[in-house]
Design a protein around this motif. Structure first.
Motif, mmCIF file in Angstrom:
data_model
loop_
_atom_site.group_PDB
_atom_site.id
_atom_site.type_symbol
_atom_site.label_atom_id
_atom_site.label_comp_id
_atom_site.label_asym_id
_atom_site.label_seq_id
_atom_site.Cartn_x
_atom_site.Cartn_y
_atom_site.Cartn_z
ATOM 1 N N ILE A 84 10.104 23.060 13.066
ATOM 2 C CA ILE A 84 8.951 22.155 13.141
ATOM 3 C C ILE A 84 7.856 22.619 12.181
ATOM 4 O O ILE A 84 7.239 21.816 11.488
ATOM 5 C CB ILE A 84 8.435 22.050 14.591
ATOM 6 C CG1 ILE A 84 9.485 21.345 15.459
ATOM 7 C CG2 ILE A 84 7.093 21.319 14.652
ATOM 8 C CD1 ILE A 84 9.234 21.460 16.957
ATOM 9 N N GLY A 85 7.637 23.924 12.120
ATOM 10 C CA GLY A 85 6.655 24.467 11.175
ATOM 11 C C GLY A 85 7.018 24.158 9.733
ATOM 12 O O GLY A 85 6.161 23.782 8.930
ATOM 13 N N PHE A 86 8.310 24.293 9.388
ATOM 14 C CA PHE A 86 8.752 23.966 8.030
ATOM 15 C C PHE A 86 8.553 22.482 7.721
ATOM 16 O O PHE A 86 8.184 22.118 6.601
ATOM 17 C CB PHE A 86 10.216 24.346 7.820
ATOM 18 C CG PHE A 86 10.477 25.830 7.730
ATOM 19 C CD1 PHE A 86 9.521 26.711 7.251
ATOM 20 C CD2 PHE A 86 11.701 26.352 8.124
ATOM 21 C CE1 PHE A 86 9.765 28.074 7.169
ATOM 22 C CE2 PHE A 86 11.972 27.708 8.034
ATOM 23 C CZ PHE A 86 11.005 28.570 7.563
ATOM 24 N N ILE A 87 8.782 21.635 8.712
ATOM 25 C CA ILE A 87 8.563 20.200 8.514
ATOM 26 C C ILE A 87 7.086 19.919 8.240
ATOM 27 O O ILE A 87 6.743 19.134 7.352
ATOM 28 C CB ILE A 87 9.083 19.404 9.728
ATOM 29 C CG1 ILE A 87 10.614 19.472 9.773
ATOM 30 C CG2 ILE A 87 8.598 17.953 9.687
ATOM 31 C CD1 ILE A 87 11.229 18.975 11.077
ATOM 32 N N VAL A 88 6.211 20.584 8.977
ATOM 33 C CA VAL A 88 4.769 20.411 8.760
ATOM 34 C C VAL A 88 4.379 20.890 7.364
ATOM 35 O O VAL A 88 3.624 20.219 6.655
ATOM 36 C CB VAL A 88 3.958 21.151 9.854
ATOM 37 C CG1 VAL A 88 2.482 21.196 9.512
ATOM 38 C CG2 VAL A 88 4.181 20.494 11.210
ATOM 39 N N ILE A 89 4.913 22.039 6.953
ATOM 40 C CA ILE A 89 4.612 22.548 5.613
ATOM 41 C C ILE A 89 5.109 21.564 4.553
ATOM 42 O O ILE A 89 4.407 21.265 3.584
ATOM 43 C CB ILE A 89 5.223 23.948 5.396
ATOM 44 C CG1 ILE A 89 4.555 24.968 6.317
ATOM 45 C CG2 ILE A 89 5.087 24.382 3.931
ATOM 46 C CD1 ILE A 89 5.278 26.306 6.385
ATOM 47 N N GLY A 90 6.332 21.052 4.724
ATOM 48 C CA GLY A 90 6.868 20.068 3.782
ATOM 49 C C GLY A 90 5.999 18.825 3.704
ATOM 50 O O GLY A 90 5.768 18.282 2.619
ATOM 51 N N ALA A 91 5.511 18.392 4.864
ATOM 52 C CA ALA A 91 4.635 17.213 4.884
ATOM 53 C C ALA A 91 3.347 17.476 4.107
ATOM 54 O O ALA A 91 2.851 16.585 3.408
ATOM 55 C CB ALA A 91 4.319 16.812 6.323
ATOM 56 N N THR A 92 2.814 18.683 4.203
ATOM 57 C CA THR A 92 1.591 18.979 3.456
ATOM 58 C C THR A 92 1.861 19.044 1.957
ATOM 59 O O THR A 92 1.014 18.647 1.152
ATOM 60 C CB THR A 92 0.926 20.290 3.926
ATOM 61 O OG1 THR A 92 1.818 21.385 3.716
ATOM 62 C CG2 THR A 92 0.531 20.207 5.386
ATOM 63 N N VAL A 93 3.042 19.526 1.574
ATOM 64 C CA VAL A 93 3.409 19.551 0.154
ATOM 65 C C VAL A 93 3.509 18.112 -0.372
ATOM 66 O O VAL A 93 2.968 17.787 -1.433
ATOM 67 C CB VAL A 93 4.739 20.314 -0.067
ATOM 68 C CG1 VAL A 93 5.239 20.132 -1.492
ATOM 69 C CG2 VAL A 93 4.570 21.789 0.259
ATOM 70 N N ILE A 94 4.166 17.263 0.385
ATOM 71 C CA ILE A 94 4.308 15.855 -0.012
ATOM 72 C C ILE A 94 2.949 15.153 -0.024
ATOM 73 O O ILE A 94 2.681 14.316 -0.884
ATOM 74 C CB ILE A 94 5.299 15.140 0.924
ATOM 75 C CG1 ILE A 94 6.710 15.696 0.692
ATOM 76 C CG2 ILE A 94 5.273 13.625 0.719
ATOM 77 C CD1 ILE A 94 7.728 15.282 1.732
#
Length: 126
Positions: A84-94
């Motif tokens: 879930i943390g990686f998904i949040v980080i990916g969302a911030t990158v996008i």
């Protein structure tokens, strides 16, 4: 056993990436964003250091937990939280592209985050 191996793989990858971010923040930024304006090089490098430290922290947490926690359910919960943390980080990158802060979505972080998320989800849900 799969959870322990997944945590160690994800932990090791995070630690290595964090170390690279801290050893060469300017080069790391250039590999992600290309050449940067001279005025922004130091500011971007200064921001890359705590990002690298945070990445190392996630890795160390996963490595430590993989060695000290024996409950399979607890390990699966940590892996799911990591995903879930990686998904949040990916969302911030996008969101950098979506919000107009960058011209493109940098592919390397998205690929790495996607692979690590897949590892975490596979090990935590199956």
């Amino acid at each position: 056993m799969v959870t322990v191996i997944a945590m160690q793989i994800v932990g090791a990858i995070c630690v290595v990436i964090g170390i690279v971010m801290n050893l060469d923040p300017v080069g790391f930024n250039e590999r992600i964003f290309g050449k940067v304006d001279k005025k922004a090089v130091n500011q971007l490098a200064a921001l890359r250091l705590p990002i690298g430290g945070s990445t190392m922290a996630v890795g160390i947490i996963n490595l430590y937990c993989s060695l000290t926690i024996t409950s399979g359910d607890a390990l699966k919960s940590i892996l799911l939280a990591t995903a879930i943390g990686f998904i949040v980080i990916g969302a911030t990158v996008i969101s950098g592209k979506v919000r107009g802060f960058s011209d493109d979505i940098p592919p390397l972080p998205i690929v790495v985050l996607s692979v690590m998320t897949a590892i975490c989800l596979y090990a935590s849900l199956f």
